[in-house]
Design a protein around this motif. Structure first.
Motif, PDB file in Angstrom:
ATOM      1  N   PRO A 128       1.104  -0.792   0.328  1.00 37.52           N
ATOM      2  CA  PRO A 128      -0.345   0.190  -0.163  1.00 37.52           C
ATOM      3  C   PRO A 128       0.540   1.309   0.028  1.00 37.52           C
ATOM      4  O   PRO A 128       2.424   1.347   0.384  1.00 37.52           O
ATOM      5  CB  PRO A 128      -0.907   0.396   1.402  1.00 37.52           C
ATOM      6  N   LYS A 129      -0.224   2.462  -0.426  1.00 36.59           N
ATOM      7  CA  LYS A 129       0.740   3.243  -0.213  1.00 36.59           C
ATOM      8  C   LYS A 129       0.337   4.478   0.690  1.00 36.59           C
ATOM      9  O   LYS A 129      -1.121   4.403   0.475  1.00 36.59           O
ATOM     10  CB  LYS A 129       0.997   4.664  -2.167  1.00 36.59           C
ATOM     11  N   LEU A 130       1.312   5.700   1.153  1.00 42.45           N
ATOM     12  CA  LEU A 130       0.770   6.208   1.952  1.00 42.45           C
ATOM     13  C   LEU A 130       0.481   7.747   1.733  1.00 42.45           C
ATOM     14  O   LEU A 130       1.364   8.389   0.708  1.00 42.45           O
ATOM     15  CB  LEU A 130       2.013   6.365   3.274  1.00 42.45           C
ATOM     16  N   ILE A 131      -0.832   8.791   2.201  1.00 46.17           N
ATOM     17  CA  ILE A 131      -1.258   9.858   1.830  1.00 46.17           C
ATOM     18  C   ILE A 131      -0.090  10.325   2.970  1.00 46.17           C
ATOM     19  O   ILE A 131      -1.559   9.670   4.240  1.00 46.17           O
ATOM     20  CB  ILE A 131      -1.829  10.286   0.939  1.00 46.17           C
ATOM     21  N   ILE A 132       0.330  11.141   3.515  1.00 49.53           N
ATOM     22  CA  ILE A 132      -0.190  12.230   4.853  1.00 49.53           C
ATOM     23  C   ILE A 132      -0.278  12.986   4.244  1.00 49.53           C
ATOM     24  O   ILE A 132       0.140  14.498   3.700  1.00 49.53           O
ATOM     25  CB  ILE A 132       1.287  12.479   5.566  1.00 49.53           C
ATOM     26  N   ASN A 133      -2.070  13.507   5.120  1.00 44.95           N
ATOM     27  CA  ASN A 133      -2.472  14.403   4.840  1.00 44.95           C
ATOM     28  C   ASN A 133      -2.159  16.197   6.230  1.00 44.95           C
ATOM     29  O   ASN A 133      -2.194  15.577   6.667  1.00 44.95           O
ATOM     30  CB  ASN A 133      -4.318  14.555   4.709  1.00 44.95           C
ATOM     31  N   ARG A 134      -2.797  16.560   5.808  1.00 44.25           N
ATOM     32  CA  ARG A 134      -2.975  18.656   6.310  1.00 44.25           C
ATOM     33  C   ARG A 134      -1.290  18.435   7.382  1.00 44.25           C
ATOM     34  O   ARG A 134      -1.721  18.460   8.472  1.00 44.25           O
ATOM     35  CB  ARG A 134      -4.348  17.501   7.710  1.00 44.25           C
ATOM     36  N   ILE A 135      -0.844  18.788   6.139  1.00 43.17           N
ATOM     37  CA  ILE A 135       0.829  18.377   7.405  1.00 43.17           C
ATOM     38  C   ILE A 135       0.697  20.418   7.489  1.00 43.17           C
ATOM     39  O   ILE A 135       0.040  21.029   6.449  1.00 43.17           O
ATOM     40  CB  ILE A 135       1.807  17.612   7.282  1.00 43.17           C
ATOM     41  N   ARG A 136       1.428  20.671   8.488  1.00 43.59           N
ATOM     42  CA  ARG A 136       0.943  21.996   8.726  1.00 43.59           C
ATOM     43  C   ARG A 136       2.729  22.012   8.756  1.00 43.59           C
ATOM     44  O   ARG A 136       4.033  22.375  10.205  1.00 43.59           O
ATOM     45  CB  ARG A 136       0.346  22.419  10.025  1.00 43.59           C
ATOM     46  N   PRO A 137       3.764  22.725   7.801  1.00 44.54           N
ATOM     47  CA  PRO A 137       5.002  22.997   8.179  1.00 44.54           C
ATOM     48  C   PRO A 137       5.553  24.196   8.620  1.00 44.54           C
ATOM     49  O   PRO A 137       6.806  24.102   9.748  1.00 44.54           O
ATOM     50  CB  PRO A 137       5.589  23.525   7.147  1.00 44.54           C
ATOM     51  N   ASP A 138       4.700  24.850   9.699  1.00 38.21           N
ATOM     52  CA  ASP A 138       5.335  25.572  10.995  1.00 38.21           C
ATOM     53  C   ASP A 138       5.427  25.239  11.783  1.00 38.21           C
ATOM     54  O   ASP A 138       6.001  24.863  13.067  1.00 38.21           O
ATOM     55  CB  ASP A 138       4.081  26.958  10.774  1.00 38.21           C
ATOM     56  N   MET A 139       4.576  23.720  11.867  1.00 38.06           N
ATOM     57  CA  MET A 139       4.816  22.861  12.907  1.00 38.06           C
ATOM     58  C   MET A 139       5.446  22.320  13.730  1.00 38.06           C
ATOM     59  O   MET A 139       5.927  21.877  14.453  1.00 38.06           O
ATOM     60  CB  MET A 139       3.093  22.527  13.722  1.00 38.06           C
ATOM     61  N   VAL A 140       6.136  21.313  12.193  1.00 41.14           N
ATOM     62  CA  VAL A 140       6.459  20.437  11.880  1.00 41.14           C
ATOM     63  C   VAL A 140       7.929  21.728  12.164  1.00 41.14           C
ATOM     64  O   VAL A 140       9.046  20.620  13.214  1.00 41.14           O
ATOM     65  CB  VAL A 140       6.578  20.424  10.429  1.00 41.14           C
ATOM     66  N   LYS A 141       8.584  22.798  11.837  1.00 45.41           N
ATOM     67  CA  LYS A 141       9.649  23.511  12.121  1.00 45.41           C
ATOM     68  C   LYS A 141      10.322  23.499  13.568  1.00 45.41           C
ATOM     69  O   LYS A 141      10.974  23.441  13.956  1.00 45.41           O
ATOM     70  CB  LYS A 141       9.283  24.535  11.751  1.00 45.41           C
ATOM     71  N   ARG A 142       8.944  23.794  14.365  1.00 50.74           N
ATOM     72  CA  ARG A 142       8.730  23.870  15.410  1.00 50.74           C
ATOM     73  C   ARG A 142       9.123  22.696  16.561  1.00 50.74           C
ATOM     74  O   ARG A 142       9.244  22.963  17.645  1.00 50.74           O
ATOM     75  CB  ARG A 142       7.970  24.488  16.858  1.00 50.74           C
ATOM     76  N   GLY A 143       9.130  21.548  15.539  1.00 51.74           N
ATOM     77  CA  GLY A 143       9.631  20.698  16.723  1.00 51.74           C
ATOM     78  C   GLY A 143       8.223  19.778  17.123  1.00 51.74           C
ATOM     79  O   GLY A 143       7.686  19.121  18.219  1.00 51.74           O
ATOM     80  N   ASP A 144       6.570  20.639  16.577  1.00 50.93           N
ATOM     81  CA  ASP A 144       5.565  19.994  17.235  1.00 50.93           C
ATOM     82  C   ASP A 144       4.539  18.736  16.164  1.00 50.93           C
ATOM     83  O   ASP A 144       3.199  19.071  16.956  1.00 50.93           O
ATOM     84  CB  ASP A 144       4.822  21.669  17.457  1.00 50.93           C
ATOM     85  N   MET A 145       4.677  18.951  15.570  1.00 49.76           N
ATOM     86  CA  MET A 145       4.317  18.443  14.226  1.00 49.76           C
ATOM     87  C   MET A 145       5.009  16.938  14.276  1.00 49.76           C
ATOM     88  O   MET A 145       6.676  17.516  13.543  1.00 49.76           O
ATOM     89  CB  MET A 145       3.397  18.919  13.265  1.00 49.76           C
ATOM     90  N   MET A 146       4.496  15.622  14.599  1.00 53.47           N
ATOM     91  CA  MET A 146       5.642  14.981  13.322  1.00 53.47           C
ATOM     92  C   MET A 146       5.441  15.107  12.023  1.00 53.47           C
ATOM     93  O   MET A 146       5.050  15.174  11.371  1.00 53.47           O
ATOM     94  CB  MET A 146       5.082  13.799  13.424  1.00 53.47           C
ATOM     95  N   ASN A 147       7.270  14.868  11.226  1.00 53.87           N
ATOM     96  CA  ASN A 147       7.479  15.144  10.002  1.00 53.87           C
ATOM     97  C   ASN A 147       7.537  13.805   9.577  1.00 53.87           C
ATOM     98  O   ASN A 147       6.631  12.756   9.600  1.00 53.87           O
ATOM     99  CB  ASN A 147       8.710  16.009  10.090  1.00 53.87           C
ATOM    100  N   ILE A 148       7.093  13.863   8.593  1.00 51.00           N
ATOM    101  CA  ILE A 148       7.320  13.045   7.129  1.00 51.00           C
ATOM    102  C   ILE A 148       8.229  12.383   7.433  1.00 51.00           C
ATOM    103  O   ILE A 148       8.077  10.416   7.540  1.00 51.00           O
ATOM    104  CB  ILE A 148       7.887  13.329   5.452  1.00 51.00           C
ATOM    105  N   GLU A 149       9.526  11.911   8.063  1.00 53.21           N
ATOM    106  CA  GLU A 149      11.084  10.593   8.350  1.00 53.21           C
ATOM    107  C   GLU A 149       9.601  10.034   9.589  1.00 53.21           C
ATOM    108  O   GLU A 149      10.370   9.111   9.597  1.00 53.21           O
ATOM    109  CB  GLU A 149      11.717  11.153   8.262  1.00 53.21           C
ATOM    110  N   ASP A 150       9.279  10.995  10.297  1.00 56.26           N
ATOM    111  CA  ASP A 150       9.217  10.563  11.509  1.00 56.26           C
ATOM    112  C   ASP A 150       8.337   9.163  11.561  1.00 56.26           C
ATOM    113  O   ASP A 150       8.047   8.201  11.606  1.00 56.26           O
ATOM    114  CB  ASP A 150       8.376  11.378  13.058  1.00 56.26           C
TER     115      ASP A 150
END
Lengths: 270, 92
Positions: free
Chosen positions: A172-194
């Motif tokens: 199966p293939k994965l789509i990561i939806n609703r990612i927020r680059p600002d939160m990822v940058k702050r370390g408050d949201m898991m990023n794609i690699e995580d």
């Protein structure tokens, strides 16, 4: 129709509800049709029909999937043609029935029939892992899992990956939806690699959290045809990857910066 | 020392907390057997036990649970089977 085709059926699934399966189905279906493929988007969420409103086709429904399965009408009678794309059709879910109305065997037969006439069948699966999930994956050749960068959605995605494997629907293939680059940058949201680290599946797309999706859905027009929207571009890339093309991933963080610098330029005229 | 830490220790990023919690919960999620696998085990157990005893197949209950060991460490997965025996077969 011309000669018999051998289309591909792709199920869009997630386990968890509210992660964007229906929006994803509408955009992938519309995007494929915009590239010239013939497409049926099939709403498999019987009892909670929604793909019709997301695509802006809610006023045209006469028959639904249960009518087709129970032979109250012919398949072609239940297919609703899209407003803008000539080769795009919707097969709506029934709203007054429940998920016992369709069996996996009936679904396999139905999708087999559709594959003879259309290039792609996009199946919008219901949330959960019960009956609705079982019949919606029954006729699928491939699976796309939608998740968001939240702990609950990723956990459910992992469960679904296991279930797909157990049902012989591999890779199966994965789509990561609703990612927020600002939160990822702050370390408050898991990023794609995580997320990829944990789920161990191939990524087919990342869609940023984007207000224009809400606006597009309000109007019943999938964002994928919106040239300027970043999320629209993300969906167009997913569609191209589905057709086998290699497309580079958008660097969302860089895009965030450039957007900011554009604003700065506007304000300060630099 | 603690006082010093208060100023130097960086707040842990919440995404790392999420990732660690997720990893832990998935270890447990993944250790569970699928219903299909359980059904296969059940069929095989019935086959084996039936050679020695008559069993009430409808009442068989086989499931995965988490059990705590006596020393109260983290729980381990266990396969629990409840097999009602109606009659032991005569051994030759």
């Amino acid at each position: 129709m011309d000669n018999e085709k051998l289309g591909t059926a792709i199920v869009i699934t997630s386990g968890k509800g509210g992660v964007g399966k229906t929006t994803t189905s509408a955009n992938i279906g519309t995007g494929l049709a915009a590239l010239g493929y013939s497409v049926v988007v099939l709403d498999a969420d019987i009892g909670l029909r929604n793909l019709d409103v997301v695509m802006g086709l809610e006023n045209r429904i006469v028959y639904d999937i249960v009518d087709v399965v129970q032979k109250n009408c012919r398949l072609k009678q239940a297919l609703i043609r899209d407003k803008r794309h000539e080769k795009l059709y919707l097969l709506p879910a029934a709203q007054t029935k429940d998920k016992t109305a369709v069996s996996p065997d009936q679904m396999v037969e139905l999708i087999g029939d559709l594959k003879k006439d259309y290039d792609y069948i996009i199946i919008d699966s219901p949330a959960g892992i019960e009956q609705g999930f079982q019949y919606s994956i029954a006729g699928a050749d491939r699976a796309i899992i939608v998740t968001t960068p939240e702990i609950s959605a990723v956990r459910d995605a992992d469960r679904v990956i296991g279930l797909l494997e157990a049902n012989e629907l591999h890779d199966p293939k994965l789509i990561i939806n609703r990612i927020r680059p600002d939160m990822v940058k702050r370390g408050d949201m898991m990023n794609i690699e995580d997320i990829l680290d944990i789920l161990a599946v191939d990524l087919i797309g990342v869609v940023p959290d984007d207000e224009s999706i809400v606006i597009a859905t309000n109007k019943g027009e999938p964002i994928v045809t919106e040239e300027r929207a970043l999320s629209g571009r993300a969906y167009r890339n997913i569609v191209r990857r589905i057709t086998g093309e290699e497309v580079e991933f958008i660097n969302l963080e860089a895009d965030e910066e450039s957007k900011l610098s554009k604003v700065f330029k506007l304000i300060f005229g630099k | 020392m603690d006082f010093f830490k208060l100023f130097t220790k960086k707040q842990e990023k919440s995404k790392n907390v999420a990732k660690e919690r997720l990893k832990l919960v998935l270890v447990h999620d993944r250790s569970d057997l699928s219903p299909r696998f359980l059904e296969m085990i059940k069929t095989d157990i019935i086959k084996v036990i039936s050679q020695y005893a008559e069993i009430d197949e409808a009442e068989i209950d086989i499931k995965m649970t988490k059990m705590k060991k006596e020393n109260n460490e983290s729980p381990v997965s266990a396969l629990v089977a409840n097999i009602p025996i109606m009659k032991v077969k005569d051994k030759k």
